[in-house]
Design an enzyme around this catalytic site. Structure first.
Site, PDB file in Angstrom:
ATOM      1  N   ASP A 325       0.839  -1.191   0.000  1.00  0.00           N
ATOM      2  CA  ASP A 325       0.000   0.000   0.000  1.00  0.00           C
ATOM      3  C   ASP A 325       0.879   1.247   0.000  1.00  0.00           C
ATOM      4  OD1 ASP A 325      -2.697   1.246   0.417  1.00  0.00           O
ATOM      5  OD2 ASP A 325      -1.757   1.898   2.286  1.00  0.00           O
ATOM      6  N   GLU A 361       1.628  -0.351  -5.138  1.00  0.00           N
ATOM      7  CA  GLU A 361       0.722   0.751  -5.421  1.00  0.00           C
ATOM      8  C   GLU A 361       1.649   1.965  -5.558  1.00  0.00           C
ATOM      9  OE1 GLU A 361      -3.415   2.552  -3.681  1.00  0.00           O
ATOM     10  OE2 GLU A 361      -1.763   2.348  -2.272  1.00  0.00           O
TER      11      GLU A 361
END
Length: 653
Positions: A325, A361
């Site tokens: 993330d 990401e």
């Protein structure tokens, strides 16, 4: 001669007892607290020995199952980045199991207020290594993004006591569904122990996504009451069915939040080591994440924690890979993002981690945070350009055909930089963050009123459309139009070069009622309602997955070259010209592929695309036999491309 110091961090079971060790450069004193079997009564508080920045102690006569916490004493001066408070019970950053979940309470934020009754106790746990094989997943496969709790809470065939847990993913009914729609790997949204953001409890809301972690190795007890053994058993069952498991890890921030957040672990142990602070202002937390703090991933202590966490999940659960993330944080130094960051090099060089699937990401909100295409070559990257270009094309925006086709072909404009021959794109149209696939074609605007922030939260520009009515409607024509659009978006995913990401339920038309920021909805808004899934959409997804597996041209990550493997035609059969590509209202074309099928036979495929609202006459080139549709039933395919559709046709030999 004194015995050598055990520098293994965390709690390690040794002959005759347990060795404990924690890092802190600024703490004046560190104490180990042992608790009873219920984790409620503190039995002993023992000062730890100090050697440099390592605080350690060996306790005889205890073993696995012992409950413990830490207390750190020293200067309390937040303006100097020092948060020491012996009244705060702290969770070991290396804890591998907790006795309960985190619950936010204002006392966690108050200096001098005792918190032992609030904080989960770590449980001493020995490692149970599993047989680790090569990752099950291959580039070009289908990743299925799963929020573990909401995925099975309403599944009618999963026993009630298993619903919402990691173990439920191994249920035969769940596995049958995954295999039907061609899932190659499940990507589990964060499963380590997290805490609610402090504004949620007064609203009666709870974080359902898990992107607010405290303990990076310890599984959340709600999702895995059996601890890492439950995860390992589920991974083994999925592996036996040919399905890999990828964990979504959050190393960019912690749930301790900003200056006004809770003191639960890293902040109270060694704040200036674990978190990034403004230059010359150790009391100012850098917020490149939008979550109040930023973990200092370039610090050697933090790098070690990250590597040890990843190794823990591979060695003890057999995990195939990781999605990170806000991954730009992992490559940040004081000078900005570095694609050659030491952490990336250490992962690549680690014998346990070197072959694992790594997915970034590739952005954060800090300076220079958008890094799509700039991660090391062994990373796959979430491609928001694919998402946006696909949405804008199907919404009907002008001058979008070229960008859409470039995305379908692996986004060479992004991933061929430096002469790379293969795409690293993870293609998605919808993900956990934002509209669901069906909401994308059912809502023009977000509807986040249930989040308690007067609809201010969440993205405002979703490139969405509603097909004539905002949200739920009984109009059959609008319902049919939405289904057609959802089918076209699914087809766009499955005919694209790169890795496919499909969020759980999108294959069946799930809705979040227009909520595009449903992280705080641990309820029917996010729980997958299996009884209401659209059987037609599921069958369409299954057919697309079968085609993708049958023809390697879609899963091959190599960019198209000049070898004639692909050609672009107008629907009338003529080659596409510059004027056709640049026409503002260009709605239709054919991607003609010369490729091999699963038996190695050379075949011709025609991917026929029409975003217009009317059928488009189709004239495919002559082949060895008639063309037939692989998606539309019937022996005689239409001599037109249906409106708002992608059809895949095979030339029969």
């Amino acid at each position: 001669m004194p015995e050598p110091i055990d520098t293994t961090l965390g709690a390690t079971v040794r002959d005759g007892g347990v060795a404990f060790a924690v890092h802190s450069g600024d703490a004046a004193r560190m104490e180990l607290c042992l608790f009873d079997d219920d984790g409620r009564q503190e039995l002993r508080r023992i000062p730890m020995q100090r050697d440099g920045d390592l605080h350690h102690i060996f306790i005889k006569g205890i073993g696995e199952g012992a409950r413990y916490g830490l207390r750190a004493d020293g200067v309390f001066s937040p303006d100097d980045g020092l948060w020491f408070d012996p009244a705060k019970l702290l969770v070991d950053p290396y804890a591998k199991k907790l006795d309960r979940r985190f619950v936010h309470d204002v006392r966690l934020t108050q200096h001098g207020v005792e918190t032992a009754d609030l904080v989960p106790k770590a449980i001493v746990t020995g490692d149970r290594p599993v047989a680790v094989a090569r990752p099950q997943f291959r580039r070009g496969g289908v990743i299925y993004e799963v929020a573990v709790r909401g995925f099975t809470m309403l599944h009618p065939e999963v026993p009630e006591h298993l619903r919402g847990t990691i173990a439920a993913l191994a249920h035969p009914a769940v596995i049958a569904h995954l295999k039907r729609i061609g899932v190659d790997a499940v990507e589990l949204m964060p499963i380590v122990a997290w805490i609610d953001e402090r504004h949620l409890p007064p609203l009666g809301l709870h974080n359902s996504w898990g992107y607010n972690p405290i303990a990076l190795m310890a599984l959340d007890p709600r999702l895995a009451p059996g601890g890492v053994a439950e995860l390992a058993a589920t991974v083994a069952t999925l592996h036996a069915e040919g399905i890999g498991v990828i964990l979504d890890l959050v190393f960019n921030h912690s749930g301790e939040s900003d200056r006004f957040g809770a003191t639960l672990s890293m902040r109270g142990l060694d704040n200036r080591t674990y978190y990034r602070h403004a230059a010359g202002s150790p009391g100012t937390l850098v917020n490149d994440t939008g979550c109040g703090n930023t973990i200092a991933c370039d610090h050697p202590v933090v790098r070690r924690l990250i590597l040890d966490t990843m190794r823990h999940f591979v060695v003890n659960a057999g995990i195939d890979g990781f999605r990170f993330d806000l991954a730009s944080i992992l490559g940040r130094t004081s000078a900005g993002f570095d694609p050659n960051a030491v952490l990336f090099q250490e992962v690549r060089a680690d014998p346990v981690l070197a072959d694992r699937i790594l997915i970034a990401e590739p952005w954060d909100i800090g300076p220079g945070g958008y890094q799509l295409g700039n991660f090391p070559e062994h990373f796959l990257e979430w491609n928001d350009r694919f998402r946006d270009d696909t949405r804008l094309f199907w919404r009907g925006d002008p001058w979008r055909l070229g960008a859409f086709v470039t995305a379908l072909c692996g986004s060479s404009d992004v991933f061929a930089r430096g002469g790379a021959a293969r795409t690293r794109s993870v293609n998605f149209v919808a993900a956990h963050d934002g509209f669901t696939l069906m909401d994308l074609v059912s809502y023009r605007d977000k509807h986040n009123e249930a989040n308690g922030e007067d609809n201010r939260d969440g993205h405002n520009d979703n490139h969405s459309w509603n097909n004539g009515a905002e949200g739920a409607t009984d109009d059959p024509d609008i319902g049919a139009a939405r289904r057609r659009d959802a089918m076209a978006l699914l087809a766009s995913l499955f005919v694209s070069k790169g890795t496919v990401l499909l969020t759980a339920g999108d294959e069946g038309g799930r809705s979040q009622r227009g909520n595009n920021n449903a992280y705080c909805q641990d309820n029917a808004i996010t729980w997958l309602d299996w009884m209401r899934l659209d059987a037609t959409l599921i069958a369409h997804t299954a057919a697309l997955a079968a085609i993708r597996r049958r023809f390697a041209v879609f899963t091959d990550a190599t960019f198209f070259g000049d070898d004639g493997a692909v050609s672009w035609l107008r629907p009338d059969g003529a080659p596409m010209q510059v004027a056709d590509w640049e026409a503002p209202a260009a709605d239709a074309l054919v991607m003609l592929l010369e490729c091999a099928d699963e038996a190695g036979r050379q075949v011709r495929l025609a991917v026929c695309i029409n975003r217009g609202t009317e059928p488009v006459p189709l004239a495919l080139p002559a082949a060895g036999g008639p063309w037939r549709s692989l998606l539309v039933e019937g022996d005689e395919p239409s001599e037109a491309i249906a409106p708002r559709s992608i059809d895949i046709r095979l030339a029969s030999s």
